[in-house]
Design a protein around this motif. Structure first.
Motif, PDB file in Angstrom:
ATOM      1  N   GLY A   1      23.983  64.756   1.601  1.00 51.83           N
ATOM      2  CA  GLY A   1      25.097  63.818   1.533  1.00 51.83           C
ATOM      3  C   GLY A   1      25.106  62.986   0.270  1.00 51.83           C
ATOM      4  O   GLY A   1      25.870  62.037   0.154  1.00 51.83           O
ATOM      5  N   THR A   2      24.220  63.287  -0.666  1.00 52.99           N
ATOM      6  CA  THR A   2      24.209  62.533  -1.919  1.00 52.99           C
ATOM      7  C   THR A   2      24.287  63.493  -3.097  1.00 52.99           C
ATOM      8  O   THR A   2      23.834  64.633  -3.030  1.00 52.99           O
ATOM      9  N   PHE A   3      24.863  63.007  -4.166  1.00 52.20           N
ATOM     10  CA  PHE A   3      24.918  63.746  -5.427  1.00 52.20           C
ATOM     11  C   PHE A   3      23.993  63.077  -6.433  1.00 52.20           C
ATOM     12  O   PHE A   3      23.737  61.884  -6.342  1.00 52.20           O
ATOM     13  N   VAL A   4      23.507  63.861  -7.381  1.00 55.43           N
ATOM     14  CA  VAL A   4      22.748  63.287  -8.492  1.00 55.43           C
ATOM     15  C   VAL A   4      23.609  63.359  -9.742  1.00 55.43           C
ATOM     16  O   VAL A   4      24.689  63.946  -9.752  1.00 55.43           O
ATOM     17  N   VAL A   5      23.115  62.763 -10.813  1.00 53.25           N
ATOM     18  CA  VAL A   5      23.928  62.613 -12.021  1.00 53.25           C
ATOM     19  C   VAL A   5      24.368  63.972 -12.585  1.00 53.25           C
ATOM     20  O   VAL A   5      25.487  64.113 -13.099  1.00 53.25           O
ATOM     21  N   TRP A   6      23.505  65.001 -12.481  1.00 54.71           N
ATOM     22  CA  TRP A   6      23.866  66.320 -13.017  1.00 54.71           C
ATOM     23  C   TRP A   6      25.071  66.909 -12.290  1.00 54.71           C
ATOM     24  O   TRP A   6      25.896  67.606 -12.880  1.00 54.71           O
TER      25      TRP A   6
ATOM     26  N   TRP B   1      38.634  58.555  -3.464  1.00 62.51           N
ATOM     27  CA  TRP B   1      39.817  58.246  -4.269  1.00 62.51           C
ATOM     28  C   TRP B   1      39.587  58.475  -5.751  1.00 62.51           C
ATOM     29  O   TRP B   1      40.518  58.766  -6.495  1.00 62.51           O
ATOM     30  N   GLY B   2      38.325  58.404  -6.175  1.00 56.73           N
ATOM     31  CA  GLY B   2      38.024  58.762  -7.563  1.00 56.73           C
ATOM     32  C   GLY B   2      38.359  60.219  -7.824  1.00 56.73           C
ATOM     33  O   GLY B   2      38.967  60.571  -8.840  1.00 56.73           O
ATOM     34  N   ALA B   3      37.992  61.090  -6.856  1.00 60.52           N
ATOM     35  CA  ALA B   3      38.275  62.523  -6.992  1.00 60.52           C
ATOM     36  C   ALA B   3      39.768  62.798  -6.892  1.00 60.52           C
ATOM     37  O   ALA B   3      40.322  63.604  -7.659  1.00 60.52           O
ATOM     38  N   VAL B   4      40.457  62.142  -5.941  1.00 59.50           N
ATOM     39  CA  VAL B   4      41.900  62.360  -5.762  1.00 59.50           C
ATOM     40  C   VAL B   4      42.657  61.982  -7.028  1.00 59.50           C
ATOM     41  O   VAL B   4      43.485  62.746  -7.542  1.00 59.50           O
TER      42      VAL B   4
ATOM     43  N   MET C   1      30.817  74.279   4.799  1.00 59.30           N
ATOM     44  CA  MET C   1      30.439  74.886   3.525  1.00 59.30           C
ATOM     45  C   MET C   1      29.773  73.872   2.588  1.00 59.30           C
ATOM     46  O   MET C   1      28.714  74.173   2.012  1.00 59.30           O
ATOM     47  N   PRO C   2      30.330  72.666   2.405  1.00 61.43           N
ATOM     48  CA  PRO C   2      29.619  71.676   1.586  1.00 61.43           C
ATOM     49  C   PRO C   2      28.237  71.345   2.154  1.00 61.43           C
ATOM     50  O   PRO C   2      27.292  71.101   1.392  1.00 61.43           O
ATOM     51  N   TYR C   3      28.120  71.343   3.484  1.00 65.96           N
ATOM     52  CA  TYR C   3      26.825  71.059   4.103  1.00 65.96           C
ATOM     53  C   TYR C   3      25.802  72.132   3.741  1.00 65.96           C
ATOM     54  O   TYR C   3      24.643  71.839   3.414  1.00 65.96           O
ATOM     55  N   LEU C   4      26.231  73.406   3.790  1.00 66.33           N
ATOM     56  CA  LEU C   4      25.333  74.506   3.405  1.00 66.33           C
ATOM     57  C   LEU C   4      24.903  74.367   1.952  1.00 66.33           C
ATOM     58  O   LEU C   4      23.728  74.565   1.617  1.00 66.33           O
ATOM     59  N   VAL C   5      25.849  74.008   1.098  1.00 61.27           N
ATOM     60  CA  VAL C   5      25.549  73.876  -0.333  1.00 61.27           C
ATOM     61  C   VAL C   5      24.466  72.834  -0.569  1.00 61.27           C
ATOM     62  O   VAL C   5      23.498  73.060  -1.307  1.00 61.27           O
ATOM     63  N   LEU C   6      24.599  71.663   0.062  1.00 61.18           N
ATOM     64  CA  LEU C   6      23.608  70.610  -0.140  1.00 61.18           C
ATOM     65  C   LEU C   6      22.296  70.925   0.576  1.00 61.18           C
ATOM     66  O   LEU C   6      21.257  70.352   0.249  1.00 61.18           O
ATOM     67  N   ASP C   7      22.348  71.837   1.527  1.00 57.01           N
ATOM     68  CA  ASP C   7      21.127  72.278   2.203  1.00 57.01           C
ATOM     69  C   ASP C   7      20.323  73.201   1.292  1.00 57.01           C
ATOM     70  O   ASP C   7      19.160  72.932   0.989  1.00 57.01           O
ATOM     71  N   ILE C   8      20.941  74.274   0.808  1.00 53.62           N
ATOM     72  CA  ILE C   8      20.162  75.307   0.108  1.00 53.62           C
ATOM     73  C   ILE C   8      20.077  75.102  -1.397  1.00 53.62           C
ATOM     74  O   ILE C   8      19.230  75.717  -2.056  1.00 53.62           O
ATOM     75  N   LEU C   9      20.941  74.259  -1.966  1.00 51.98           N
ATOM     76  CA  LEU C   9      20.931  74.078  -3.427  1.00 51.98           C
ATOM     77  C   LEU C   9      20.439  72.695  -3.856  1.00 51.98           C
ATOM     78  O   LEU C   9      20.549  72.333  -5.014  1.00 51.98           O
ATOM     79  N   GLN C  10      19.891  71.917  -2.885  1.00 53.24           N
ATOM     80  CA  GLN C  10      19.525  70.541  -3.227  1.00 53.24           C
ATOM     81  C   GLN C  10      18.400  70.447  -4.241  1.00 53.24           C
ATOM     82  O   GLN C  10      18.247  69.427  -4.915  1.00 53.24           O
ATOM     83  N   ASP C  11      17.607  71.498  -4.397  1.00 53.43           N
ATOM     84  CA  ASP C  11      16.511  71.474  -5.375  1.00 53.43           C
ATOM     85  C   ASP C  11      16.941  71.956  -6.752  1.00 53.43           C
ATOM     86  O   ASP C  11      16.106  72.107  -7.650  1.00 53.43           O
TER      87      ASP C  11
ATOM     88  N   ALA D   1      39.227  66.674  -0.746  1.00 52.65           N
ATOM     89  CA  ALA D   1      38.529  65.458  -1.170  1.00 52.65           C
ATOM     90  C   ALA D   1      37.903  64.761   0.034  1.00 52.65           C
ATOM     91  O   ALA D   1      36.769  64.267  -0.033  1.00 52.65           O
ATOM     92  N   LEU D   2      38.636  64.729   1.150  1.00 56.51           N
ATOM     93  CA  LEU D   2      38.123  64.099   2.364  1.00 56.51           C
ATOM     94  C   LEU D   2      36.913  64.855   2.905  1.00 56.51           C
ATOM     95  O   LEU D   2      35.885  64.255   3.240  1.00 56.51           O
ATOM     96  N   ALA D   3      37.016  66.179   2.968  1.00 54.15           N
ATOM     97  CA  ALA D   3      35.910  66.983   3.506  1.00 54.15           C
ATOM     98  C   ALA D   3      34.655  66.831   2.650  1.00 54.15           C
ATOM     99  O   ALA D   3      33.541  66.653   3.165  1.00 54.15           O
ATOM    100  N   LEU D   4      34.820  66.890   1.334  1.00 53.77           N
ATOM    101  CA  LEU D   4      33.674  66.795   0.432  1.00 53.77           C
ATOM    102  C   LEU D   4      33.094  65.382   0.439  1.00 53.77           C
ATOM    103  O   LEU D   4      31.880  65.197   0.362  1.00 53.77           O
ATOM    104  N   ASN D   5      33.954  64.377   0.537  1.00 56.84           N
ATOM    105  CA  ASN D   5      33.482  62.994   0.578  1.00 56.84           C
ATOM    106  C   ASN D   5      32.590  62.750   1.793  1.00 56.84           C
ATOM    107  O   ASN D   5      31.549  62.083   1.697  1.00 56.84           O
ATOM    108  N   GLN D   6      32.948  63.296   2.927  1.00 54.77           N
ATOM    109  CA  GLN D   6      32.224  62.985   4.143  1.00 54.77           C
ATOM    110  C   GLN D   6      30.875  63.682   4.223  1.00 54.77           C
ATOM    111  O   GLN D   6      30.012  63.271   4.978  1.00 54.77           O
ATOM    112  N   VAL D   7      30.690  64.725   3.440  1.00 56.25           N
ATOM    113  CA  VAL D   7      29.406  65.423   3.448  1.00 56.25           C
ATOM    114  C   VAL D   7      28.567  65.065   2.226  1.00 56.25           C
ATOM    115  O   VAL D   7      27.367  64.821   2.329  1.00 56.25           O
ATOM    116  N   THR D   8      29.185  65.032   1.056  1.00 57.18           N
ATOM    117  CA  THR D   8      28.418  64.844  -0.183  1.00 57.18           C
ATOM    118  C   THR D   8      28.373  63.405  -0.657  1.00 57.18           C
ATOM    119  O   THR D   8      27.585  63.078  -1.533  1.00 57.18           O
TER     120      THR D   8
END
Length: 614
Positions: free
Chosen positions: A8-13, A163-166, A323-333, A151-158
C-alpha cells in the motif's frame, strides 16, 4: 532478510517512473507542435494532415481501445470467472473485419473528418446533429469515469495520491492534445502501448518466477476451474458465454471501432486506404497481445491467491484492486517496477482520454462550428480546434470530480455509454447497407432504438440481475502471508471499504417479476445488439412505409461491389505507386503519384472533383 515494505505504499523510484511517463508524453506534444511548421490548419491538427502510416496508427488504435479498465479489470475478471474472457480474441477479429470491409471504405472515399458528417450527406442535418450530440454527451461522461475509476482503485491499494493522479493525467492529456493535435495523440499512444506491454510483462515474468514456472500457474488454474475456454450455453441471461461474447461482443465493439469518432478519426487520417486497412489488421495483433497478457495475469492472480482470496480476507475492498495488490505483493523488492505498472494502467487512461479529447474537438469544429461559420479561415479553425481541446480537457477533469460524488453510479454510467453505441451503429448501418432508407426512417429508427436501449439499461440498474456465481474462491486465510505491519510488528492490512453493489439506483426488497428476471437480466453485452437491430429494423420498415428514398442514393454513401473488388487491387496499385506510374481507377479517374491526388469522375452527373486525397 529485511522485512518487506508495507503493502500500500510507493517509494520514490515508483513516483519517478510514473512522472517520467507523463513527461515523455508531454514532450511528444511539444515536438509535434513545432515540427513541420506546426499545426497550421484544422486538417493538420485534427487529421495529422492525412499523412499517417499504418503501424503508428495501428498501435494508437490498440492503445486507445485498451483503457485502464482492461489493465485492472480483465485480470480480476479472469480470476473470478475464468479464462472464457479470452474468447474476445475471436470477437476482436470479427470487429476488425467488419470495420475494415464495411465502414472504412465508405468513410475513407468521402474524405470526411467527422463521421457524423456522413449522416448529413446521407440523410439530413438534423440526423447529423442527433448523432453529434449523443457522441459528445456519452464521451464526456465516459472520459471522466476513465480518469477517475482507475485512480480510485490504485489509490486504495498503493496509496498513490488520488487527486494528484487525476489532475496530472487530465492536464498532461489536454496539454499534448492541444499542442500537437492528432499526430501527438498517435505517437504518444505508440509510446504508451509500449509502457502497457512493459508493465504487463514485468508482472508476468515475476509471477512466473514466484510461482515456480508457467506450468505451475496453468496447473493451478486447471484444477481451480479457470481454464474454462468453451461454454456454449445459449442462455442469454448468463453474463459471459461463447455466444454472448461472440455475438453481443461483436455488436458492442463494432459500435466503437466501426463508427465511433475516436477510433474512425485515426484510420481515416492515413495517407491512403491501403494504410488505413492495414492499420486495422496490424492493430488486431496488438489487441491479441494485450488480451493474452491480461488473461495470463488473471491466471497468475489465481495461482498466487488460490489459498487466500484477498477479497474474502478483506485485504482489498473491490475486485479492480486485485491487480495492484498482486503488483505490490510480488514486485515490492524491485523499486520502480510497481511504478511501471501504475504507469501501465495510466497509459491506458491517457490513450483513451487523449483520443476522446481530439475526437470531441473534431466533431465540435466540423459539425457545430463549420456549418454555421463557413467564412472562417483555416488558421482560425486551427485555433478553435485547440481551444475546444482545452475546453473538453477541463470538462473531462470536471466530470472525474463529479464521478467521485456518484459512487456506485459509475457502473450505471458505463452501461449507458455502451447503450448509446448500439443505436448509432444501427443508424450508420442503415445508411451504408440500405439504399432506400430515408431520413424519416433514420430518425424514427434511431429514436426507437435509443428508447429501447435506455429501457433495458435503466431497468437493469434499478432491478439488477441476481449476482452471478463466481468460480470457487478460497475462503481459507491461512495462506495470507503478505500483510502490513502495525506498531506492534503484527502484519495486518486495512483498506477503505467501498460499496460492492453495482448501482446506487437499485430498488431493494421488491418481489422479482418475470420482466426483472428475463428482460432486465440479459447479458450486458446484448444491450448494444438490441439497440442496433431495433434501429435497423424500424428504420427499414418506416422507410418503406414512407415511400423510401425519392431519388437514387449516390454510390459514394453506400458499400458497393467496387469497394470489395478494390481489395484485390491493392498490391497492384501499391506497386505502380512505388514505381511512380499513374494508376487508372475503376470509376474512370486517374491517380497520379507525382501529385498525390486523384482526379475522379463520378458517374451520376455530379461533375469532376479534383484533389481528393488517396
Amino acid at each position: 532478510m529485511s522485512a518487506p515494505r508495507e503493502i500500500g505504499t510507493f517509494v520514490v523510484w515508483d513516483y519517478l517512473v510514473f512522472a517520467g511517463m507523463l513527461l515523455i508524453s508531454a514532450a511528444i506534444g511539444v515536438y509535434y507542435a513545432f515540427s513541420g511548421g506546426g499545426q497550421q490548419t484544422s486538417k493538420d491538427f485534427l487529421m495529422g494532415g492525412r499523412s499517417m502510416t499504418a503501424v503508428p496508427v495501428a498501435l494508437s488504435l490498440t492503445a486507445s481501445f485498451m483503457s485502464a479498465v482492461t489493465v485492472l479489470g480483465t485480470p480480476s475478471e479472469v480470476y473470478r470467472f475464468g479464462a472464457i474472457f479470452s474468447m474476445f480474441a475471436i470477437t476482436y477479429a470479427l470487429v476488425v473485419i467488419l470495420s475494415a470491409e464495411v465502414f472504412l471504405p465508405v468513410f475513407y472515399k468521402l474524405g470526411i473528418t467527422s463521421t457524423y458528417e456522413y449522416l448529413e450527406l446521407r440523410f439530413n442535418k438534423h440526423i447529423r446533429l442527433c448523432g453529434t450530440v449523443l457522441f459528445i454527451v456519452q464521451t464526456i461522461l465516459y472520459t471522466g469515469i476513465v480518469i477517475y475509476a482507475p485512480a480510485l482503485a490504485l489509490n486504495q491499494v498503493t496509496g498513490f495520491d488520488l487527486w494528484g493522479a487525476v489532475i496530472a493525467t487530465g492536464v498532461v492529456c489536454t496539454f499534448y492534445c492541444t499542442m500537437g493535435g492528432l499526430k501527438a495523440v498517435v505517437w504518444t499512444d505508440v509510446f504508451q502501448v509500449g509502457i502497457m506491454v512493459a508493465g504487463f510483462v514485468s508482472v508476468i515474468v515475476q509471477a512466473t518466477v514466484v510461482q515456480g514456472g508457467i506450468h505451475n500457474i496453468l496447473n493451478d488454474s486447471y484444477y481451480g476451474g479457470r481454464l474454462n475456454f468453451w461454454d456454449f450455453n445459449p442462455n442469454p441471461l448468463q453474463r459471459h458465454t461463447f455466444w454472448t461474447i461472440i455475438i453481443g461482443g461483436t455488436f458492442t465493439w463494432t459500435a466503437i471501432y466501426g463508427v465511433n469518432q475516436s477510433q474512425v478519426q485515426r484510420f481515416i487520417s492515413c495517407k491512403n486506404r491501403f494504410h488505413a486497412k492495414m492499420s486495422l489488421y496490424i492493430n488486431l495483433v496488438g489487441l491479441w497481445a494485450i488480451l493474452t497478457c491480461a488473461v495470463f495475469c488473471g491466471l497468475s492472480l489465481y495461482s498466487r491467491y488460490r489459498d487466500c482470496d484477498p477479497w474474502t480476507a478483506k485485504k482489498v475492498s473491490a475486485s479492480d484492486q486485485l491487480m495492484p495488490y498482486l503488483v505490490l505483493d510480488i514486485l515490492q523488492d524491485y523499486p520502480g517496477l510497481p511504478g511501471l505498472f501504475v504507469a501501465c494502467a495510466y497509459s491506458g487512461t491517457l490513450s483513451t482520454v487523449s483520443s476522446s479529447i481530439n475526437a470531441l474537438a473534431a466533431v465540435t469544429v466540423e459539425d457545430l462550428i463549420k456549418p454555421h461559420f463557413q467564412s472562417l479561415s483555416e488558421k482560425t479553425l486551427s485555433l478553435l480546434s485547440k481551444g475546444t481541446s482545452v475546453l473538453y480537457g477541463a470538462l473531462c477533469i470536471g466530470m472525474a470530480a463529479l464521478a467521485s460524488l456518484m459512487g456506485a453510479l459509475l457502473q450505471a454510467a458505463l452501461s449507458i455509454f455502451g447503450m448509446v453505441g448500439g443505436p448509432l451503429l444501427g443508424l450508420f448501418s442503415l445508411g451504408i447497407l440500405v439504399p432506400f432508407a430515408n431520413s424519416i426512417g433514420a430518425f424514427v429508427g434511431l429514436t426507437t432504438g435509443f428508447i429501447i436501449s435506455l429501457w433495458i439499461g435503466i431497468g437493469a440498474q434499478l432491478y439488477p440481475p441476481l449476482p452471478e456465481r463466481t468460480l470457487p474462491l478460497s475462503l481459507v486465510t491461512d495462506g495470507c502471508n503478505i500483510t502490513n505491519s502495525d506498531s506492534q510488528g503484527n502484519w495486518t492490512m486495512t483498506t477503505t471499504e467501498m460499496p460492492l453493489s453495482t448501482s446506487a439506483l437499485q430498488i431493494h426488497n421488491v418481489e422479482r417479476t418475470p420482466l426483472m428476471d428475463n428482460w432486465y437480466s440479459l447479458s450486458y453485452l446484448y444491450f448494444s445488439m438490441i439497440g442496433t437491430l431495433v434501429t435497423l429494423l424500424v428504420g427499414i420498415i418506416v422507410s418503406l412505409l414512407t415511400g423510401g428514398r425519392k431519388q437514387s442514393t449516390d454510390d459514394r454513401f453506400l458499400l458497393t461491389k467496387a469497394d470489395f473488388l478494390s481489395n484485390f487491387d491493392f498490391l497492384k496499385r501499391e506497386k505502380l505507386i512505388l514505381n511512380h506510374q499513374p494508376y487508372a481507377m475503376e470509376d474512370g479517374g486517374t491517380f497520379n503519384p507525382a501529385f498525390n491526388h486523384i482526379e475522379m469522375n463520378f458517374t451520376e452527373g455530379k461533375g469532376k472533383t479534383n484533389g481528393v486525397h488517396f
